[in-house]
Scaffold this active site. Structure first.
Site, PDB file in Angstrom:
ATOM      1  N   ASP A  13       0.812  -1.229   0.000  1.00  0.00           N
ATOM      2  CA  ASP A  13       0.000   0.000   0.000  1.00  0.00           C
ATOM      3  C   ASP A  13       0.841   1.272   0.000  1.00  0.00           C
ATOM      4  O   ASP A  13       0.418   2.315   0.510  1.00  0.00           O
ATOM      5  CB  ASP A  13      -0.958   0.024   1.216  1.00  0.00           C
ATOM      6  N   LYS A  16       1.929   2.188  -5.040  1.00  0.00           N
ATOM      7  CA  LYS A  16       2.503   1.643  -6.293  1.00  0.00           C
ATOM      8  C   LYS A  16       1.612   1.939  -7.495  1.00  0.00           C
ATOM      9  O   LYS A  16       2.095   2.268  -8.572  1.00  0.00           O
ATOM     10  CB  LYS A  16       2.688   0.111  -6.166  1.00  0.00           C
ATOM     11  N   GLY A  40      -4.545  -4.094  -3.890  1.00  0.00           N
ATOM     12  CA  GLY A  40      -5.526  -3.052  -4.183  1.00  0.00           C
ATOM     13  C   GLY A  40      -4.743  -1.818  -4.549  1.00  0.00           C
ATOM     14  O   GLY A  40      -4.078  -1.227  -3.690  1.00  0.00           O
ATOM     15  N   HIS A  41      -4.742  -1.449  -5.815  1.00  0.00           N
ATOM     16  CA  HIS A  41      -3.940  -0.324  -6.290  1.00  0.00           C
ATOM     17  C   HIS A  41      -4.872   0.801  -6.725  1.00  0.00           C
ATOM     18  O   HIS A  41      -5.757   0.595  -7.552  1.00  0.00           O
ATOM     19  CB  HIS A  41      -3.026  -0.772  -7.441  1.00  0.00           C
ATOM     20  N   GLN A 226       1.998  -5.967  -3.253  1.00  0.00           N
ATOM     21  CA  GLN A 226       2.467  -6.090  -1.865  1.00  0.00           C
ATOM     22  C   GLN A 226       3.777  -5.300  -1.683  1.00  0.00           C
ATOM     23  O   GLN A 226       3.969  -4.320  -2.380  1.00  0.00           O
ATOM     24  CB  GLN A 226       2.636  -7.568  -1.459  1.00  0.00           C
TER      25      GLN A 226
END
Ligand code: GDP
Ligand code: IMO
Ligand code: MG
Length: 441
Positions: A13, A16, A40-41, A226
């Protein structure tokens, strides 16, 4: 060539997604190479937020191709939902733009059922997984019982294998995990049929596509998921994910050789966060930690869980720089630190009264580590709207130069807001500047 790996340098988080989107204005393709929909991006462009779990973060750049490599584990239901959402927003997600490697594995409902049942059985000792079935799906890949996308082209051959898997996993759920959950073969099979119908047109040979793109001299971005401290070998085991999250995984998860990487950029927040269990030496368990969580919107993009917040940790970051061979760092969320009077930076650890240089291999020892801090003066100014390095307050620049000096690693880019535009280059970011501008570095 040129190519670039964008990798998380903390516990995930770090921003990225935003960084990949920013750096791909002139990229030819973006490749996800590991992890799955535990990721989750978030991309924010002109006030519109897009959350991606499996689709690479180059998808909003219309001339950029998006590839999902063999190293990714895919929940087809999640991917189809994501594609439907993007299509609804007018984004082209046709098979000519989004290709998934035939060797990528599927996450099926028995994987998430096992993931959740194991966590429940562990009780207070749980890892705090996302519950998305990531660990069990990678286990099946390692034990050679997993289902690859290639197999969706021969459903009748696949059926007996899936039936065996379902029966065996149901036995494991009841007899070993003492879970009352049962997986229904018919439901698993219809999810596979839906996946076959919708995803087969997207299935291809990502290894070859990326190899050829590099040979043509195209710009390739490898997008990590990650972060280094969640790597299955070098992270804070056992509180890690089940894939390699470091830059080397860009090679094995795509199917290209070491010469395919020109530059590695590590993404780190100006502070530190972690979701799930596991040691976190610089964690702030006080009102300041709560304030950072609220100001930084530190709630999981995938699960909505509150993220644990703490000070920037140079010991952990040095390890991440080394593991990834990072050429430079992108520091995100600097704006969140505005208004904090004294900012601490962890520059060392002691364990049982002795100075240690790196993260201990045992989580029990890491939990006992005492951080050594320096303290820097903060700044009050709101950083939103700043687009040039020299516009940053003097103390913010001092904070960044202090980090860079302690880490012996340049900071190439700084992010001061979630928007694409709230991003600035440092003076030494020649490779990345030319990568973005479309020139040859
Ligand atoms: P990722 O998993 O590394 O892509 O990061 P996430 O998207 O899970 O979490 C990062 C969050 O911070 C997202 O909500 C981003 O929109 C947001 N974000 C990224 N960069 C910045 C920044 O510089 N400042 C602020 N305030 N938010 C940012
Ligand atoms: P992005 O790509 C933050 C964490 C989970 C848990 C551990 C294992 O958005 O940075 P898993 O479901 O992978 O078996 O969970 O890893 N985790 C993440 N934390 N960001 C992520 O992805 C994460 N993906 C997994 O919270 O502690
Ligand atoms: Mg995330």
């Amino acid at each position: 060539m040129p190519s670039l790996v964008v990798i998380g340098a903390q516990w995930g988080d770090e921003g990225k997604g935003k960084v990949v989107d920013y750096l791909t204005s002139n990229a030819d393709c973006v490749v996800r190479f590991q992890g799955g929909n535990n990721a989750g991006h978030t991309l924010v462009i002109d006030g519109v937020t897009t959350k991606l779990h499996l689709v690479p973060s180059g998808i909003l750049r219309e001339n950029t191709k998006c590839y999902i490599g063999a190293g990714v584990v895919i929940d087809a239901g999640v991917l189809l939902q994501e594609l439907a959402g993007l299509r609804k927003s007018g984004v082209n997600v046709s098979p000519s733009r989004l290709v998934i490697d035939a060797n990528a594995h599927l996450i099926l409902s028995y994987h998430s059922a096992i993931d959740k049942a194991r966590e429940e059985a562990k009780g207070v000792n749980k890892i705090g997984t996302t519950g998305r079935g990531i660990g069990p799906a990678y286990e099946d890949r390692a034990s050679r019982s997993g289902v690859r996308l290639a197999e969706l082209f021969a459903l009748e051959d696949l059926k007996p294998k899936v039936l065996d898997n379902v029966n065996e996993r149901n036995e494991y759920l009841s007899a070993v995990l003492k879970s009352s959950v049962r997986v229904d073969f018919k439901e698993v099979w219809s999810s596979i049929e839906r996946a076959a119908e919708a995803l087969c047109p997207h299935v291809g040979n990502v290894s070859l596509l990326v190899h050829e793109a590099l040979k043509r001299g195209e710009r390739v971005v490898f997008e990590g998921a990650q972060g280094a401290l969640l790597d299955q070998s070098f992270g804070t085991f056992p509180y890690v994910t089940s894939s390699h999250t470091i830059s080397g995984a860009a090679l094995t998860g795509t199917g290209v050789g070491p010469g395919a990487i020109d530059y590695v950029v590590g993404v780190a927040k100006a502070y530190c966060t972690r979701v799930g269990s596991g040691p976190f030496p610089t964690e702030l368990l006080d009102t300041l930690g709560d304030a950072i969580r609220e100001k930084g919107g530190e709630y999981g993009t995938t699960t909505g869980r509150p993220r644990r917040c703490g000070w920037f940790d140079c010991v952990a970051m040095r390890r991440a720089i080394r593991l990834n061979g990072a050429n430079s760092l992108v520091i995100t969320k600097l704006d969140v630190l505005s208004g904090i009077e004294k900012i601490r930076v962890c520059i060392g650890y002691s364990l049982d009264g002795k100075k240690i240089e790196d993260i201990p291999a045992l989580a029990g020892e890491y939990a006992k580590v005492v951080p050594v801090y320096i303290e820097l003066d903060g700044w009050k100014e709101n950083l939103s709207g700043i687009t040039k390095w020299h516009q940053l307050p003097a103390n913010a620049r001092l904070y960044l130069s202090t980090l860079s000096e302690i880490l012996a690693c340049p900071i190439s880019v700084v992010s001061v807001g979630a928007e694409r535009a709230s991003t600035l280059f440092s003076s030494g970011a020649e490779f990345l500047k030319s990568f973005v501008s479309g020139e040859r570095p």
